[in-house]
Design a protein around this motif. Structure first.
Motif, PDB file in Angstrom:
ATOM      1  N   LYS A  46       0.844  -1.210   0.000  1.00 34.79           N
ATOM      2  CA  LYS A  46       0.000   0.000   0.000  1.00 34.79           C
ATOM      3  C   LYS A  46       0.876   1.256   0.000  1.00 34.79           C
ATOM      4  N   PHE A  47       1.960   1.206   0.760  1.00 32.88           N
ATOM      5  CA  PHE A  47       2.900   2.338   0.844  1.00 32.88           C
ATOM      6  C   PHE A  47       3.454   2.644  -0.555  1.00 32.88           C
ATOM      7  N   TYR A  48       3.912   1.587  -1.215  1.00 27.90           N
ATOM      8  CA  TYR A  48       4.514   1.730  -2.553  1.00 27.90           C
ATOM      9  C   TYR A  48       3.485   2.262  -3.548  1.00 27.90           C
ATOM     10  N   ASP A  49       2.296   1.657  -3.535  1.00 28.78           N
ATOM     11  CA  ASP A  49       1.257   2.053  -4.492  1.00 28.78           C
ATOM     12  C   ASP A  49       0.837   3.513  -4.296  1.00 28.78           C
ATOM     13  N   THR A  50       0.801   3.949  -3.019  1.00 28.70           N
ATOM     14  CA  THR A  50       0.399   5.337  -2.739  1.00 28.70           C
ATOM     15  C   THR A  50       1.423   6.314  -3.327  1.00 28.70           C
ATOM     16  N   ILE A 188      -2.169  12.611  12.115  1.00 31.93           N
ATOM     17  CA  ILE A 188      -3.526  12.157  11.785  1.00 31.93           C
ATOM     18  C   ILE A 188      -4.562  13.147  12.332  1.00 31.93           C
ATOM     19  N   ALA A 189      -4.345  13.610  13.552  1.00 31.87           N
ATOM     20  CA  ALA A 189      -5.350  14.453  14.207  1.00 31.87           C
ATOM     21  C   ALA A 189      -5.412  15.869  13.637  1.00 31.87           C
ATOM     22  N   TYR A 190      -4.264  16.453  13.304  1.00 33.22           N
ATOM     23  CA  TYR A 190      -4.245  17.879  12.972  1.00 33.22           C
ATOM     24  C   TYR A 190      -4.000  18.182  11.496  1.00 33.22           C
ATOM     25  N   ARG A 191      -3.785  17.167  10.666  1.00 36.15           N
ATOM     26  CA  ARG A 191      -3.484  17.417   9.243  1.00 36.15           C
ATOM     27  C   ARG A 191      -4.748  17.927   8.529  1.00 36.15           C
ATOM     28  N   LEU A 195      -4.636  15.470   3.119  1.00 32.29           N
ATOM     29  CA  LEU A 195      -3.238  15.038   3.238  1.00 32.29           C
ATOM     30  C   LEU A 195      -3.157  13.548   3.605  1.00 32.29           C
ATOM     31  N   ILE A 196      -2.542  12.768   2.709  1.00 28.89           N
ATOM     32  CA  ILE A 196      -2.392  11.325   2.958  1.00 28.89           C
ATOM     33  C   ILE A 196      -1.239  11.119   3.946  1.00 28.89           C
ATOM     34  N   VAL A 197      -1.414  10.181   4.877  1.00 25.53           N
ATOM     35  CA  VAL A 197      -0.347   9.906   5.858  1.00 25.53           C
ATOM     36  C   VAL A 197       0.269   8.538   5.580  1.00 25.53           C
ATOM     37  N   LEU A 198       1.597   8.513   5.406  1.00 22.40           N
ATOM     38  CA  LEU A 198       2.346   7.249   5.308  1.00 22.40           C
ATOM     39  C   LEU A 198       3.270   7.181   6.518  1.00 22.40           C
ATOM     40  N   PHE A 199       3.523   5.971   6.995  1.00 22.31           N
ATOM     41  CA  PHE A 199       4.198   5.832   8.284  1.00 22.31           C
ATOM     42  C   PHE A 199       5.376   4.866   8.189  1.00 22.31           C
ATOM     43  N   CYS A 200       6.526   5.274   8.737  1.00 24.43           N
ATOM     44  CA  CYS A 200       7.719   4.418   8.799  1.00 24.43           C
ATOM     45  C   CYS A 200       8.178   4.310  10.252  1.00 24.43           C
ATOM     46  N   PRO A 201       7.599   3.432  11.036  1.00 22.36           N
ATOM     47  CA  PRO A 201       8.025   3.309  12.429  1.00 22.36           C
ATOM     48  C   PRO A 201       9.159   2.294  12.575  1.00 22.36           C
ATOM     49  N   THR A 202       9.757   2.256  13.768  1.00 20.37           N
ATOM     50  CA  THR A 202      10.666   1.160  14.081  1.00 20.37           C
ATOM     51  C   THR A 202       9.796  -0.076  14.377  1.00 20.37           C
ATOM     52  N   SER A 203      10.421  -1.246  14.405  1.00 19.22           N
ATOM     53  CA  SER A 203       9.641  -2.483  14.557  1.00 19.22           C
ATOM     54  C   SER A 203       8.809  -2.488  15.844  1.00 19.22           C
ATOM     55  N   VAL A 204       9.387  -1.980  16.937  1.00 21.59           N
ATOM     56  CA  VAL A 204       8.644  -2.017  18.208  1.00 21.59           C
ATOM     57  C   VAL A 204       7.435  -1.100  18.198  1.00 21.59           C
ATOM     58  N   ASP A 214      -5.760  -0.132   9.836  1.00 22.85           N
ATOM     59  CA  ASP A 214      -7.053  -0.770   9.743  1.00 22.85           C
ATOM     60  C   ASP A 214      -8.148   0.249   9.435  1.00 22.85           C
ATOM     61  N   SER A 215      -8.045   1.442  10.060  1.00 19.28           N
ATOM     62  CA  SER A 215      -9.067   2.473   9.863  1.00 19.28           C
ATOM     63  C   SER A 215      -8.841   3.279   8.584  1.00 19.28           C
ATOM     64  N   GLY A 216      -7.677   3.107   7.950  1.00 22.57           N
ATOM     65  CA  GLY A 216      -7.370   3.848   6.725  1.00 22.57           C
ATOM     66  C   GLY A 216      -6.774   5.214   6.998  1.00 22.57           C
ATOM     67  N   GLN A 217      -6.569   5.567   8.267  1.00 23.18           N
ATOM     68  CA  GLN A 217      -5.970   6.873   8.575  1.00 23.18           C
ATOM     69  C   GLN A 217      -4.492   6.904   8.184  1.00 23.18           C
ATOM     70  N   VAL A 218      -3.856   5.741   8.205  1.00 31.17           N
ATOM     71  CA  VAL A 218      -2.503   5.603   7.655  1.00 31.17           C
ATOM     72  C   VAL A 218      -2.637   4.768   6.385  1.00 31.17           C
TER      73      VAL A 218
END
Lengths: 275, 284
Positions: A46-50, A188-191, A195-204, A214-218
Motif C-alpha cells: 500500500k505504501f509503494y502504491d500510494t 492524523i489528528a491535525y493534518r 493530506l495522505i499519511v504514510l508511516f515508517c516506524p521502528t519495529s517495536v 485498519d481504519s485507513g488513517q494511515v
C-alpha cells in the motif's frame, strides 16, 4: 558440579557467550551478501502504491524524527523513501522535531539528493526542527511560511522555488512520518483532510500503528528495516534495507533456535532429575 | 486581542510592556511565596494551575462560530508557544545544573572527577562546533575546512556511532532475556511464546523461505481458491507463515491495541483532571 548434565549446563550458559554468538551472526550477515527473496506484506505494498500515484511536481512532506539510536531501522527507510520520491520526480520538504534529527536528516538527505541530481531549494528543502509537533502542524495548516519562516540555510521559505504557490499544508499531497516515537497520531489528528499519511516506524512501534492502518488513517507502512527491505525489492534496488534486513532475519532465526534449545534443555534437565 | 502585530512600533512597545509586567509579576511572586505559610503556598499554586488549565478546557468546550473559533481560540497558539518557552527554560536550567554539578566535582576533586572533565570538555567542544555549523549553514559564518572536519568527526564519527551502539545493546539483552524467560511453564506462557515465534519468523524473509520454498505453499490466491475456501490449496495459502503473522498483527493485535489506547485515553483524562484540580498527592 561433576554430575551436571549438558542440559543443565545449557540452562546456566554464560550470557557473554550468547552475546558473542549473536554478534558473530550479525557480523556474518552484514558482511556476506545473501540473496533472499521477500514477499511484500500488504502495508508495504500500500505504501509503494500510494507513492506510485504521485505525479511529477507534486509536493510531499517528509517528517524525519529519528536520531542516531534508531539509525539501523530508520536510515534504510529514509533512503528508500527519498530515492522513490526522486524517481517519481516529486518535490519534497523535510522537517524534524528535535535538533539531532534535524542534523541527521539534513546530512543524509543532502547526500541522497546529491546522488540523485536533486537541487536544494528548487527540488527539495529542509525546514529544520520545530520544538512542538502539534503547534507546528496547527500553524502549517493555517499559514505555512509564517510558521516555518526560514529553512536550515536561513532563507525565508517563501523565497524558495520549491515552495512557490504553497500557502498551507493543504497544498501538500502527503506526509511521510519516519520516526521511532508516537508522532503519527499528531499528523492524523491535525493534518488537513486531503493530506495522505504514510508511516515508517521502528519495529517495536509498528504494533500500535495497525489500528490506524485498519481504519485507513494511515495509507501504508514500512515496519523497520524489514519494511525497507521489502520496499527496496519493489523498487528493484538493493540498499541498506536489504543488508540490515538479512542480518535481522537470521538473528530472529537464531533467537528462535535458542528459545527452543532452552525449552528442550529445561525439559531434559527436569527429566534427568526425575521431576 | 490575543495576537499582537509586532511589526509596528506601538506593537513592539505593547509587547515589551506585557513581557515586563509578567516578569514583575513572577519576580513579585517569589517573596510572596516565601512569606506565605505552606498551606497558602499550596493554595496559590493550585489557583495558578487551575486558571492555566481553564484556558484550554474552556476553549475546547465553548461554542464556536462558523469558522470553528470562539473567543479563546486565538489565545491557544500563544499559550502553546508559552509552553515551549517554559520547556526551553527547563532545558537551560538542566544544563546549568549539570555543568554546576560537574564543575563542583572537578574543583573539589571528588571521586571519579576525571569523568566530569570529559563531560565538560565534550559538552563545550560539541556545543562550539554545533553552533558554528548552524551559523555556517545559514551563511552567517564561513564554512571552513576546520569546521567541516571538526563537526564531521564529532557528529558523524563519534556521536552517531556511540548513540547507535548504545541503543543496539538492547538486542543483546533481549536475546539473553528471551533465552532465559521464554519457557513453557504454563498454558499462557506457551501461547505467548508460540505467537511470538510465529510473528518473529513470519515477518522476516525466513518465513517466506520456509513457507514458499521449502513447503511449496501457494504464493497467490487464485479465483478458484477463493471459490473453494476449504480446498487444500487455499488452506495451504492461508497457513503460510507470513500470512499467519500478518493475521496476528491485524486481527488480534490491532483490536487489543485499540482497547489499550481507549483505556490509556480515559486514564489520561482522569489523571489530567486530577492534576488540573490539584488533587494529586504530590501537589495538595
Amino acid at each position: 558440579m561433576e554430575n551436571q548434565t549438558i542440559w543443565h549446563r545449557l540452562l546456566m550458559i554464560d550470557r557473554r557467550i550468547l552475546y558473542l554468538i549473536l554478534f558473530i551472526n550479525i557480523i556474518i550477515f552484514l558482511l556476506i551478501p545473501v540473496k533472499v527473496r521477500t514477499v511484500t506484506s500488504p502495508p508495504v505494498r500500500k505504501f509503494y502504491d500510494t507513492i506510485e500515484q504521485l505525479k511529477p511536481g507534486d509536493l510531499v512532506m517528509v517528517s524525519s524524527n529519528w536520531s542516531a539510536g534508531t539509525i539501523g531501522e530508520n536510515l534504510p527507510q529514509l533512503e528508500a523513501v527519498i530515492r522513490h520520491l526522486m524517481r517519481k520526480k516529486v518535490r519534497f520538504t523535510v522537517i524534524s522535531i528535535e535538533p539531532q534529527a534535524r542534523d541527521i536528516s539534513y546530512r543524509f538527505v543532502s547526500r541522497f539528493t546529491r546522488e540523485g541530481g536533486y537541487e536544494y531549494g528548487k527540488d527539495w528543502a529542509h525546514f529544520g526542527f520545530i520544538p512542538s509537533l502539534v503547534v507546528g502542524i496547527k500553524g502549517m495548516v493555517k499559514d505555512l511560511p509564517a510558521t516555518i519562516k526560514q529553512d536550515v540555510r536561513g532563507t525565508p521559505i517563501a523565497q524558495l522555488p520549491v515552495m512557490q504557490g504553497v500557502k498551507t499544508l493543504a497544498d501538500y499531497k502527503m506526509v511521510i512520518d519516519i520516526t521511532p516515537s508516537g508522532t503519527v497520531p499528531a499528523w492524523i489528528a491535525y493534518r488537513p483532510k486531503n493530506l495522505i499519511v504514510l508511516f515508517c516506524p521502528t519495529s517495536v512501534m509498528a504494533a500500535e500503528a495497525y489500528t490506524f492502518l485498519d481504519s485507513g488513517q494511515v495509507a501504508g507502512m514500512l515496519t523497520g528495516a524489514i519494511g525497507a527491505q521489502e520496499y527496496e525489492q519493489l523498487l528493484q534496488r538493493e540498499g541498506l534495507g536489504t543488508t540490515f534486513g538479512n542480518a535481522i532475519s537470521f538473528s530472529h532465526a537464531l533467537i528462535i533456535f535458542f528459545i527452543i534449545l532452552g525449552n528442550v534443555a529445561l525439559f531434559m534437565s527436569r527429566r534427568a532429575q526425575g521431576g | 486581542m490575543w495576537q499582537i502585530e509586532t511589526g509596528t512600533t506601538a506593537g513592539k512597545i505593547y509587547v515589551t510592556l506585557i513581557v515586563l509586567a509578567f516578569l514583575a509579576l513572577f519576580m513579585g511572586l517569589i517573596p510572596v511565596m516565601q512569606v506565605l505559610p505552606p498551606r497558602g503556598r499550596r493554595a496559590l499554586i493550585a489557583l495558578v494551575t487551575f486558571f492555566a488549565g481553564l484556558v484550554f478546557a474552556a476553549e475546547f468546550f465553548l461554542p464556536v462560530n462558523k469558522e470553528g473559533e470562539n473567543l479563546l481560540s486565538p489565545a491557544i497558539e500563544p499559550a502553546q508557544n508559552t509552553l515551549q518557552i517554559i520547556g526551553a527554560m527547563a532545558l537551560a536550567l538542566g544544563t546549568y545544573g549539570l555543568i554546576r554539578l560537574h564543575l563542583r566535582n572537578i574543583v573539589q576533586q571528588r571521586s571519579q572527577w576525571g569523568y566530569s572533565v570529559v563531560l565538560i570538555v565534550a559538552f563545550l567542544t560539541m556545543g562550539f562546533f554545533s553552533v558554528w555549523n548552524t551559523l555556517a549553514e545559514k551563511g552567517e559564518l564561513p564554512k571552513t575546512t576546520v569546521l567541516e572536519r571538526g563537526f564531521g568527526l564529532l557528529f558523524d564519527n563519534m556521536l552517531v556511532p556511540l548513540e547507535s551502539a548504545m541503543f543496539s545493546l538492547i538486542a543483546f539483552y533481549i536475546f539473553s532475556a528471551a533465552y532465559r524467560a521464554f519457557r513453557i511453564r504454563s498454558i499462557e506462557a506457551s501461547i505467548l511464546m508460540f505467537t511470538a515465534m510465529v510473528v518473529m519468523i513470519g515477518i522476516v524473509s525466513l518465513g517466506n523461505i520456509i513457507s514458499y520454498q521449502w513447503l511449496g505453499l501457494p504464493l497467490e490466491q487464485t479465483a478458484e481458491m477463493e471459490k473453494n475456501p476449504f480446498s487444500l490449496r487455499n488452506i495451504g495459502y492461508n497457513l503460510a507463515l507470513p500470512r499467519i503473522a500478518y493475521w496476528i498483527l491485524q486481527a488480534l493485535n490491532a483490536p487489543v491495541q485499540r482497547a489499550i489506547e481507549f483505556g490509556v485515553g480515559i486514564a489520561g483524562l482522569a489523571m489530567a483532571i486530577r492534576l488540573w484540580l490539584s488533587l494529586e498527592r504530590g501537589i495538595t
